[in-house]
Enzyme design. Structure first.
Site, mmCIF file in Angstrom:
data_model
loop_
_atom_site.group_PDB
_atom_site.id
_atom_site.type_symbol
_atom_site.label_atom_id
_atom_site.label_comp_id
_atom_site.label_asym_id
_atom_site.label_seq_id
_atom_site.Cartn_x
_atom_site.Cartn_y
_atom_site.Cartn_z
ATOM 1 N N HIS A 160 -4.031 8.740 16.779
ATOM 2 C CA HIS A 160 -4.430 9.436 15.557
ATOM 3 C C HIS A 160 -5.537 10.454 15.792
ATOM 4 O O HIS A 160 -6.232 10.842 14.864
ATOM 5 C CB HIS A 160 -4.864 8.411 14.490
ATOM 6 C CG HIS A 160 -3.731 7.524 14.074
ATOM 7 N ND1 HIS A 160 -3.925 6.282 13.516
ATOM 8 C CD2 HIS A 160 -2.388 7.687 14.150
ATOM 9 C CE1 HIS A 160 -2.744 5.729 13.262
ATOM 10 N NE2 HIS A 160 -1.800 6.552 13.644
ATOM 11 N N ASN A 166 -7.683 4.323 16.910
ATOM 12 C CA ASN A 166 -9.069 4.699 16.628
ATOM 13 C C ASN A 166 -9.372 6.113 17.117
ATOM 14 O O ASN A 166 -8.789 6.575 18.094
ATOM 15 C CB ASN A 166 -10.041 3.705 17.291
ATOM 16 C CG ASN A 166 -9.850 2.295 16.744
ATOM 17 O OD1 ASN A 166 -9.260 2.122 15.674
ATOM 18 N ND2 ASN A 166 -10.304 1.304 17.484
#
Ligand code: BV8
Length: 234
Positions: A107, A90
């Site tokens: 990410h 997330n």
């Protein structure tokens, strides 16, 4: 059986779903109405940077109106009894706001930006980002996000954490995006793996796990149950 000291918690969009942040692949998900490659790839950035910037500006604004949920708080709370490392796909900051102290963002992070020329220059950026917003050296700033087709810089640190985990808890991910979805393969073979998800997807790596336990349901209900189970293990 080795006593559980260190838990790696691998999370995806589902852990933030009950905080009101849309997942990616569910009905009405983030990717609905968007071609992934239009808004989350270098090609999309080169083709239409304004569209990409607006996609992340909208999500950054929305993040200000949501708060951590019971799953985030529970994951933070068990730091009292275990060494806990959160490895999240997330880009929101709800694990940190929920109290977790060791969070690896595989990410990237919505509240950070970086120079298009130098990926190591990362800046906090809580507001909207526009073309013409430049780094001190004069190059355009972009979201500090790993797009599809880009390398995952935090992969090695995440693998090192998994290498000596005594237990893995997976929360709210469809286990479809690689290399994040392969991380359980780097954990020791005989440790318990708990997977919290209303619609768990057993990918290849999970099909090889010999102590996989599914907690089918929403994170706010099943994460506390999973920790009760983990604490009951010898
Ligand atoms: C790379 C940032 C190489 C953007 C993201 C074919 C096969 C295998 C792999 C590939 C392939 N073709 C291409 C690839 C590689 C590609 C990939 O994996 N593609 C997939 C789609 C097939 N991967 C990459 O490109 C990666 N890079 O491989 O680089 C390389 C090597 C060397 C040199 C150069 C390059 C980069 C991947 C990172 C992409 N960026 N995000 C953004 O956020 O906008 S990925 C994106 O998906 C998000 O990060 C998200 O976290 C991630 C995974 O999604 P989930 O979190 O799992 O979310 P999803 O909606 O899917 O699932 C939600 C889950 O929650 C569901 O299971 C649902 O049931 C559950 N849920 C719902 N409600 C609840 C709940 N759970 C609990 N409680 C609830 N209440």
């Amino acid at each position: 059986m080795k006593k559980i000291k260190k838990i790696c918690v691998l999370t995806g969009a589902g852990v933030s779903a009950e905080s009101g942040i849309a997942t990616f692949r569910g009905a009405g998900g983030l990717w609905e109405g968007h071609d992934i490659m239009e808004v989350a790839s270098p090609q999309g950035w080169h083709r239409n940077p304004e569209l990409v910037l607006e996609f992340y500006n909208q999500r950054r604004r929305a993040m200000k109106n949501v708060v951590p949920n019971k799953a985030h708080y529970t994951i933070a709370e068990i730091e009292k009894n275990f060494e806990v490392v959160v490895i999240t796909q997330n880009i929101d900051d709800l694990h940190e706001r929920g109290g977790s102290t060791r969070v690896i963002h595989l990410h990237g992070e919505l509240n950070k930006v970086r120079s298009v020329l130098n990926g190591h220059e990362i800046y906090d950026w809580p507001g909207d980002l526009h073309l013409g917003d430049l780094c001190p050296e004069g190059s355009q700033l972009r979201p500090h996000i790993v797009w599809f087709g880009e390398m995952v810089p935090m992969l090695e640190p995440a693998i090192r954490e998994m290498n000596n985990a005594d237990c893995v808890l997976i929360v709210g991910t469809s286990m479809q995006v690689y290399p994040a979805a392969s991380l359980t393969a780097y954990a020791p073979g005989n440790i318990p793996i708990c997977y919290v998800d209303p619609n768990p997807q057993i990918n290849y790596e999970l099909s090889r796990a010999n102590r996989l336990k599914i907690f089918k349901g929403p994170a706010t209900v099943e994460v506390p149950r999973a920790f009760e189970y983990i604490q009951s293990l010898p």
